[in-house]
Structures are given as structure tokens and as C-alpha cells.
Design a protein around this motif. Structure first.
Motif, PDB file in Angstrom:
ATOM      1  N   ASN A 212       0.851  -1.189   0.000  1.00  0.00           N
ATOM      2  CA  ASN A 212       0.000   0.000   0.000  1.00  0.00           C
ATOM      3  C   ASN A 212       0.890   1.244   0.000  1.00  0.00           C
ATOM      4  OD1 ASN A 212      -2.065   1.779   0.144  1.00  0.00           O
ATOM      5  ND2 ASN A 212      -2.772   1.185   2.195  1.00  0.00           N
ATOM      6  N   LYS A 264      -6.308   0.347  -4.648  1.00  0.00           N
ATOM      7  CA  LYS A 264      -6.002   1.646  -5.283  1.00  0.00           C
ATOM      8  C   LYS A 264      -7.103   2.091  -6.245  1.00  0.00           C
ATOM      9  CE  LYS A 264      -2.300   2.078  -3.099  1.00  0.00           C
ATOM     10  NZ  LYS A 264      -1.562   3.189  -2.556  1.00  0.00           N
ATOM     11  N   LYS A 267      -9.558   3.814  -4.183  1.00  0.00           N
ATOM     12  CA  LYS A 267      -9.028   5.120  -3.788  1.00  0.00           C
ATOM     13  C   LYS A 267      -9.156   6.104  -4.969  1.00  0.00           C
ATOM     14  CE  LYS A 267      -5.133   7.062  -1.355  1.00  0.00           C
ATOM     15  NZ  LYS A 267      -3.747   7.036  -1.037  1.00  0.00           N
ATOM     16  N   GLU A 271     -11.168   9.571  -5.007  1.00  0.00           N
ATOM     17  CA  GLU A 271     -10.469  10.844  -5.226  1.00  0.00           C
ATOM     18  C   GLU A 271     -10.981  11.590  -6.444  1.00  0.00           C
ATOM     19  OE1 GLU A 271      -6.210  10.376  -5.243  1.00  0.00           O
ATOM     20  OE2 GLU A 271      -6.197   9.774  -3.131  1.00  0.00           O
TER      21      GLU A 271
END
Ligand code: KG4
Ligand code: ZN
Length: 345
Positions: A212, A264, A267, A271
Motif C-alpha cells: 500500500n 487503489k 481510492k 479521489e
């Protein structure tokens, strides 16, 4: 007449970036034929041998293109453009496809269209197979492009506007599958075999680390090292450890790679605020990844697009499609175009 006035656009697409020689014929976004010659010569070396790949492309390219035209029932004189992978890939392999495309273009006075292999993987999501007029992703969308050489999260604003917002800093996900498969003494390419054995294994049998890194980047080289050290220890106590635990090992590795990929991607979706999600590239054929994306879609309210299995791994059809959008934009290549091993975007 401008290029866009033409009703049907017929493209011959050639893909020769790695170890598959492929040619396809498309009419607009529909695939009429998609011929792929796999190179088995590499199997005994446990990975692609670039020199052998170039030679195999050289012998395969004419029969593969010929078959693609015959299966599509298209005469070469009716093709509107010749498309080819300019890169990224193995330079000797790319050279065969680029030179072949140029020769046909010059001989028949057809326009040439260069294609970025990684963008073509993304655009494979827009291909329709005969009898399967599918839904296509809406723009903007995020594409997790996972192949043998690349792992990217791409923000796709239009067929021509793509931005890599996350990528691997070392091994690609496919490379991790293949390298770990080699440690498990499975033949190359090991990704599909890990997938197959994982189906009967327990994904939680062994615990491997999920990398990560800060931001949206990936790392997979640590996983390979961790599997290697773990096996060394186990094999010292039980030389039959791999054969006795093959399915559980495969399931645990696949679980870890998929978890890392999803981490990811989630994420990135948060975002960017983008909830249209697609996957692409050879590893998008992985059943664990396809299942995980489908589950995440329900949890996160994503609209997902998963390409048919035949369009995940390298194929000429995706080259046709990327070229189709370029044709509409009258974005043609000149005869001095050269292959590029690290062709970016
Ligand atoms: O996109 P691709 O055909 O070629 C490149 O551009 O690299 O991807 C090939 C990669 C290989 O690493 C192969 O092991 C992996 O995709 N792959 C898979 C599966 N099918 C292909 N990995 C995991 N599970 C699969 N089912
Ligand atoms: Zn590829």
C-alpha cells in the motif's frame, strides 16, 4: 468527402507487440474477425525470448493477416486503413508489425494508423462481437489496465484523451502472476494457471502482504519476494509443500494481487469522484478480479464494464478499435513512423 462522411469504416488491425501475432478486421466498432497466433516456442524457456518472438512474428504475419481477411470476407482493397501497434512492447516484435503495415499501406495506397497498445487495451471495452451489441462505458471512466508489462489506473475522458493517474513502480500485476507461477513450477504464462488452480483453493490459506504505497501507485515485487521466502522455509521442512498445497497457494496469491489492485482502484474512484469503472489487459481475464470488481460495484455503486474474455489479452481487434477513433479524427501516420518500445501517452 471528409472521413466522417463515410458510412462504414473497415480497418485491418495488426498487433505484434509481444508473443501473439494477431490481425483483425473491423467494420466501425464491430469485429468481423480476430485471428491470434500464440507462440508456444517460449514455453520451454519460462518466459518470452524476444529474438524468438520476432522470428515467429515474421513467419506468422502473412498467414494471420490472410486468415483475418478471409474470415471477415473482406477484400484487402476494401480496407480503409491499416492500423498497427507502434508500442510499447518488444522492439523486434513491433518492427515486424510496423514494417508489414507500412508495406501494405504503400503497396495499396492505404492510410496508416499507429496505435498505442495500452490505449488499445482500454478501448477494447468499446468493441462489439457479432450478435453481442454490448453496452459501452460512459465518459469519463477509470480503467484498471492490467497486463504482463503494465499496471495502470487510467482516467479516460474521451477515446483520445487518457491520463495515467496510477501505475506500478516495479513489476506489473501480470508479471507478478507469471513470476510467482514460475516459483510454483508452473509453465509460462502462469497467470491463467494460477487462476485455474485458485478456483479449488482457499484464498485465506496463506497470508501474503498487500503493498500500500502512498497515492495511487502499485508495487508487486515485494509480494514475489515474500512468496519466495515463505516457500524456502516451508520447503526446508517439507519438499512436497508446493505440490501438496498448490491450489491454496494459487488462491492466496490471486487473492492478494486482486486485493492490491482493488485497493487503489477504490481510492482512485473516491479521489476523482468517477464511478464508471472498466478493466482491461490480460489480467482482466482473471476470474478473481472479475468477481471482485463485480462485488465492489454493488458496494460502491459503480457502473462497471468488463470486456469479454477474448478481448482481454492481446488481440488485433483492440488495435482496430483504437484506430477507428483515430480514423474519425483523421489522425493518420506518416511513412517515417518507427516502433517505440516505451511508447507512452
Ligand atoms: O495484455 P496481455 O495479453 O499482454 C501484455 O500486453 O502484456 O497480458 C498478458 C498477461 C500475462 O502476464 C498473463 O499471465 C496474464 O496477462 N493473464 C492472466 C490471466 N490471463 C492472462 N493473469 C491472471 N489470470 C488470468 N486468467
Ligand atoms: Zn497487452
Amino acid at each position: 468527402m471528409t472521413v466522417t462522411d463515410k458510412k462504414d469504416i473497415i480497418i485491418l488491425g495488426i498487433e505484434s507487440s509481444c508473443d501473439e501475432t494477431s490481425a483483425a478486421v473491423s467494420r466501425n466498432t464491430q469485429i468481423l474477425s480476430n485471428v491470434i497466433a500464440n507462440q508456444t516456442v517460449h514455453q520451454k524457456y519460462g518466459g518470452v525470448v524476444p529474438e524468438l518472438a520476432s522470428r515467429a512474428h515474421q513467419s506468422n504475419i502473412v498467414p494471420v493477416v490472410d486468415q483475418a481477411l478471409r474470415e471477415a470476407a473482406i477484400n484487402i482493397s476494401d480496407v480503409d486503413a491499416i492500423a498497427f501497434t507502434r508500442g510499447p512492447g518488444l522492439i523486434g516484435s513491433l518492427m515486424v508489425g510496423v514494417s508489414f503495415a507500412k508495406s501494405v499501406g504503400v503497396a495499396l495506397n492505404k492510410p496508416l494508423i499507429e496505435v498505442n497498445h495500452m490505449q488499445a487495451h482500454v478501448l477494447a471495452n468499446f468493441l462489439s462481437l457479432e450478435g453481442q451489441e454490448g453496452k459501452t462505458p460512459s465518459f469519463p471512466f477509470l480503467c484498471l489496465t492490467v497486463s504482463g508489462g503494465h499496471t495502470q489506473i487510467v482516467r479516460v475522458t474521451s477515446p483520445q484523451q487518457m491520463e495515467i493517474i496510477g501505475h506500478t513502480l516495479d513489476d506489473a500485476a501480470g508479471e507478478a502472476f507469471d513470476k510467482i507461477a514460475k516459483v510454483f513450477e508452473l509453465p509460462y504464462p502462469g497467470g491463467p494457471l494460477i487462476d485455474r488452480y485458485a478456483q479449488s483453493g482457499n484464498p485465506k490459506a496463506f497470508n501474503f502482504p498487500v503493498a500500500n504505497l502512498p497515492g495511487l501507485n502499485y508495487s508487486f515485487s515485494g509480494l514475489k519476494t515474500s512468496v519466495l521466502y515463505f516457500l524456502k522455509k516451508q520447503l526446508a521442512q517439507n519438499p512436497a509443500f508446493i505440490t501438496e498445497n498448490r491450489d491454496d497457494l494459487c488462491a492466496s496469491v490471486q487473492y492478494t494481487i486482486v486485493k492490491t489492485l482493488i485497493l487503489k482502484l477504490k481510492k482512485a474512484a473516491l479521489e476523482t469522484g468517477i464511478s464508471n469503472i472498466a478493466i482491461a489487459g490480460g489480467v482482466s481475464a482473471n476470474s478473481g478480479l472479475r468477481k471482485a470488481i463485480t462485488e465492489e460495484a454493488v458496494k460502491n455503486n459503480w457502473q462497471i464494464h468488463i470486456p469479454p474474455l477474448s478481448l482481454c489479452t492481446d488481440n488485433g481487434g483492440m488495435i482496430c478499435l483504437a484506430a477507428y477513433f483515430k480514423y474519425l479524427a483523421a489522425d493518420f501516420s506518416t511513412l517515417d513512423v518507427a516502433p517505440s518500445a516505451r511508447f507512452g501517452f
